[in-house]
Design an enzyme around this catalytic site. Structure first.
Site, PDB file in Angstrom:
ATOM      1  NE  ARG A   4      -3.254  -0.003   3.011  1.00 39.09           N
ATOM      2  CZ  ARG A   4      -4.468  -0.340   2.572  1.00 39.09           C
ATOM      3  NH1 ARG A   4      -5.135   0.486   1.802  1.00 39.09           N
ATOM      4  NH2 ARG A   4      -5.010  -1.509   2.907  1.00 39.09           N
ATOM      5  CD  GLU A  35      17.433   1.756   2.247  1.00 35.32           C
ATOM      6  OE1 GLU A  35      18.535   2.027   2.720  1.00 35.32           O
ATOM      7  OE2 GLU A  35      16.772   0.770   2.612  1.00 35.32           O
TER       8      GLU A  35
HETATM    9 MO1  MOS Z   1      19.728   3.546   5.230  1.00 36.34          MO
HETATM   10  S1  MOS Z   1      21.445   3.379   4.135  1.00 36.34           S
HETATM   11  O1  MOS Z   1      19.511   2.129   6.053  1.00 36.34           O
HETATM   12  O2  MOS Z   1      19.858   4.972   6.058  1.00 36.34           O
END
Ligand code: MOS
Length: 729
Positions: A614, A691
């Site tokens: 989500r 990320e």
């Molecule tokens: Mo991230 S590189 O786990 O801040």
């Protein structure tokens, strides 16, 4: 009252799908946005006190035994209050958990740039002047500086050998066998690391620039030698982290020790060059990738051997193979890690440690396989999607690679692509397109949050940070949605260890982990309201400050007394983490122009399509992906920390020499999401997206460079010299 949840299995209730307030998932503004734009949001280096002293870190100029022969004279300089050379001063910039012993001290420098003293003075200028006047001598010892200079360690727990890759390679209809390299990289957060420490009796209050307060509190207590209960850390605003603020930093420990010794508040701010040298970098990598495929492009063998570096004794090794373990099916597998112990600044987590560089190299290799097999790159990936985790045999909690590839390809216009390189030219520019898949492991971390609901609205509290990611915005939405309040009736307070311990901002876990704790805290308040009203929680509709239940309607103002309702939520990972393989997925597409004359690369457009459960806030999620894709441009084209081959020092240790993508380098970035519900991801079915956007992004660009110009660059970044050398004659 506390509502506890251990994630042991799937949650298919999908409560968040039909809550009436209608704010969760929307492109909601950041409540902290105005304060940041107007400058009223203060950062660690802006914290001030009447009797504030200023500390300036002194760094080692070589590797070896450190001496400061004129230290006594420095102490007599105008305004100077102390020159600290305390062994406790330099903690290892750890990875979120306290190491029991400092890896580095002040008597021996393991790398150029290691902090070895703190000069404290009345003014910043006096401190800096004295620090620059302090003589630092190094009795040099021979130290290995480059990965080639040492025999690397081969940690046993980091090797996966399944089947017979050598045999698969020799039996293969098609094979790829190539080496890819990526350089040292820096997190390069805009806000420099900074800390202001103040003691009140035996209690230490530290205003810092940190990502993981619940861990940082223990690390700081451990460094200084006090109980964590004596430490309070504040970090309500953090100007980016990207991994460099995961562990307690040298400025924090030094400021705390100096403030203790001098009995006055002390502020230590790292300048940009210190930021480069003192904090963790991303290790350089050398990646040997082998792919064996049958005549239809099905992988029969997969090999990924990675060499990374770190200082002696450091526990972290860039987890290059993390994505390769589960990205593609192949019966014969060989995944091997090696660590070279060298004396360069400590390596640690930088945005998407592992997949950022590992998936990028692997996805270039997949493009090379597509080329030799003559199979469309998207089709090649579709043919190799594993049914279950190829190594553990566990099922995937959800798998959306196929969907993101197809949705992304349609949105990008992939079908009109010319498969062969060097087909389109505009003046000196070769034009082409490329793609890459993205993978990033997902997990839930332990987190707690508290909500108070009063007649005036709700207040959410956790020591969780917002490092520019949107924590404030998302937790406001979650609480508003469950409690049926307009967004402006929810106040979110973060970044204070006096609040319940959140997950911290690391590993993309913040939205789903601390978000789940906020969810549970709000759910606990719903339970209390239901009890008060004599109905079931599920029968309670909360919207716009009112409660509807069993054909009755009351405003929260009437239901609540002067005593606020308090709900506490706590989430922790359970057996789910053992039962399923959980990942987010993405597909990157890029169009580039490559100058046949200069080798310059210009990214013309990029498109990313992502699936991460989500999506809690469309705007902040999209911003995260924009950021990740921008980092991908940097990784592909310009970012490289250069180490002097004599002593390992970072040559380009500022933002003039370390080339991050700037506005002129970044074209229109288009982001799409494939909405999904990952039932194994907690009560909101949401996974982390922070990320994912960088993973593989650079590969789509370099694959596009090949499609445009025929230049295959395997040594990142693809600077013009490398492109020129790789261009076919
Ligand atoms: Mo991230 S590189 O786990 O801040």
């Amino acid at each position: 009252m506390t509502l506890d949840l251990k994630i042991d299995g799937p949650d298919s209730n999908h409560r968040a799908d039909d809550l009436p307030q209608g704010v969760l998932g929307k492109a909601s503004d950041r409540p902290d946005g105005w304060a940041k734009v107007a400058g009223s949001a203060t950062y660690a280096a802006e914290e001030t006190h009447d009797d504030l002293l200023h500390g300036f870190l002194v760094r080692a100029s070589g590797v070896g035994t450190v001496n400061c022969p004129n230290i006594d004279a420095i102490k007599e300089m105008p305004g100077v209050r102390a020159v600290l050379r305390d062994k406790r001063m330099v903690r290892n910039a750890a990875q979120g958990t306290a190491n029991k012993a400092p890896v580095q001290g002040v008597d021996r420098a393991e790398y150029v740039g290691q902090p070895i003293a703190l000069v404290v003075a009345q003014s910043f200028e006096q401190a800096r002047h004295a620090a620059q006047t302090l003589t630092v001598t190094i009795s040099s010892q021979e130290a290995p500086i480059t990965p080639e200079a040492v025999t690397p360690e081969t940690p046993e727990d980091k090797q996966t050998i399944i089947g017979d890759l050598e045999q698969a390679m020799s039996d293969a209809a098609f094979q790829i066998n190539a080496v890819y390299t990526t350089p040292s990289m820096i997190s390069a957060a805009m806000e420099p690391h900074a800390a202001t420490a103040q003691w009140d009796g035996t209690t230490l209050t530290l205003r810092g620039a940190l990502q993981m307060l619940r861990f940082n509190r223990n690390e700081l207590a451990d460094s200084v030698g006090i109980d964590p209960a004596q430490v309070r850390i504040l970090a309500p605003y953090v100007g980016g982290g990207f991994g460099s603020k995961l562990g307690i930093s040298a400025d924090c420990v030094a400021a705390a020790l100096a403030a203790m010794e001098l009995g006055q508040p002390v502020r230590v701010v790292q300048h940009r060059r210190q930021v480069f040298e003192v904090n963790t970098r991303r290790s350089e990598t050398r990646q040997h990738i082998r792919l064996a495929a049958d005549a239809e492009g099905h992988l029969t063998g997969l090999g990924h051997a990675a060499l990374v570096s770190n200082l002696p004794q450091e526990g972290f090794a860039e987890p290059v193979l993390q994505g390769s373990h589960f990205a593609y099916a192949a019966t014969n597998r060989s995944l091997e890690m090696q660590i070279a112990r060298i004396n360069r600044p400590a390596a640690g987590s930088v945005r998407a440690p592992g997949e950022a560089v590992g998936v990028t190299a692997f996805e270039i290799a997949m493009d090379e396989l597509a080329e030799v097999t003559g199979i469309d790159p998207i089709d090649l990936r579709l043919r190799n999607i594993p049914e279950k985790d190829p190594e553990s045999g566990k099922p995937f909690s959800s798998h959306r690679l196929k969907q993101v590839l197809k949705t992304g390809a349609d949105a990008f216009g992939w079908s009109s692509r010319r498969a062969a390189p060097r087909q389109q030219r505009e003046g000196e520019w070769w034009i082409g397109t490329g793609m890459a898949a993205a993978f990033r492991v997902n997990s839930i971390m332990k987190a707690e949050a508290r909500i108070r609901l009063s007649k005036d609205g709700a207040t959410v509290e956790s020591d969780m940070t917002d490092i520019g990611t949107g924590s404030y915005a998302i937790y406001r939405q979650i609480a508003a949605e469950l409690l049926g309040l307009p967004l402006d009736k929810v106040n979110v307070r973060l970044g204070d260890t006096a609040f319940p311990p959140g997950s911290g901002s690391g590993g993309s876990v913040g939205a789903a982990s601390t978000g789940s704790a906020v969810w549970l805290a709000a759910m606990e308040i719903r339970n209390q309201l239901a009890t008060r009203l004599g109905c079931r929680e599920e029968a309670l509709t909360l919207k716009d400050g009112g409660a509807t239940f069993d054909n009755q309607h009351q405003s929260l103002g009437d239901i609540l007394t002067e005593q606020p309702l308090v709900g506490h939520g706590r989430v922790e990972p359970g057996e789910a983490a053992e039962k399923v393989r959980q990942s987010t997925f993405g597909a990157h597409f890029a169009e580039v122009a490559v100058s046949d004359v200069t080798g310059e690369i210009r990214v013309r457009r990029m498109l990313g399509c992502f699936a991460a459960g989500r999506i809690l806030n469309l705007r902040t999620a999209r911003s995260q992906c924009h950021g990740g894709m921008t980092w991908g441009i940097g990784m592909a084209l310009t970012e490289e920390m250069t180490h002097d081959r004599r002593d390992g020092h970072i040559v380009n240790r500022d933002l003039a020499g370390y080339h991050l993508p700037v506005n002129a380098d970044v074209p229109a970035l288009e982001v799409h999401f494939v909405e999904e519900r990952d039932d194994w991801a907690g009560p909101m079915q949401a996974k982390g997206i922070g990320e994912l956007g960088i993973c593989g992004a650079g590969a789509s660009i370099l694959n596009a460079v090949y499609n445009a110009s025929g230049a295959r660059v395997r040594d990142l970044p693809a600077t013009p010299d490398k492109v020129l050398a790789a261009l076919p004659n």
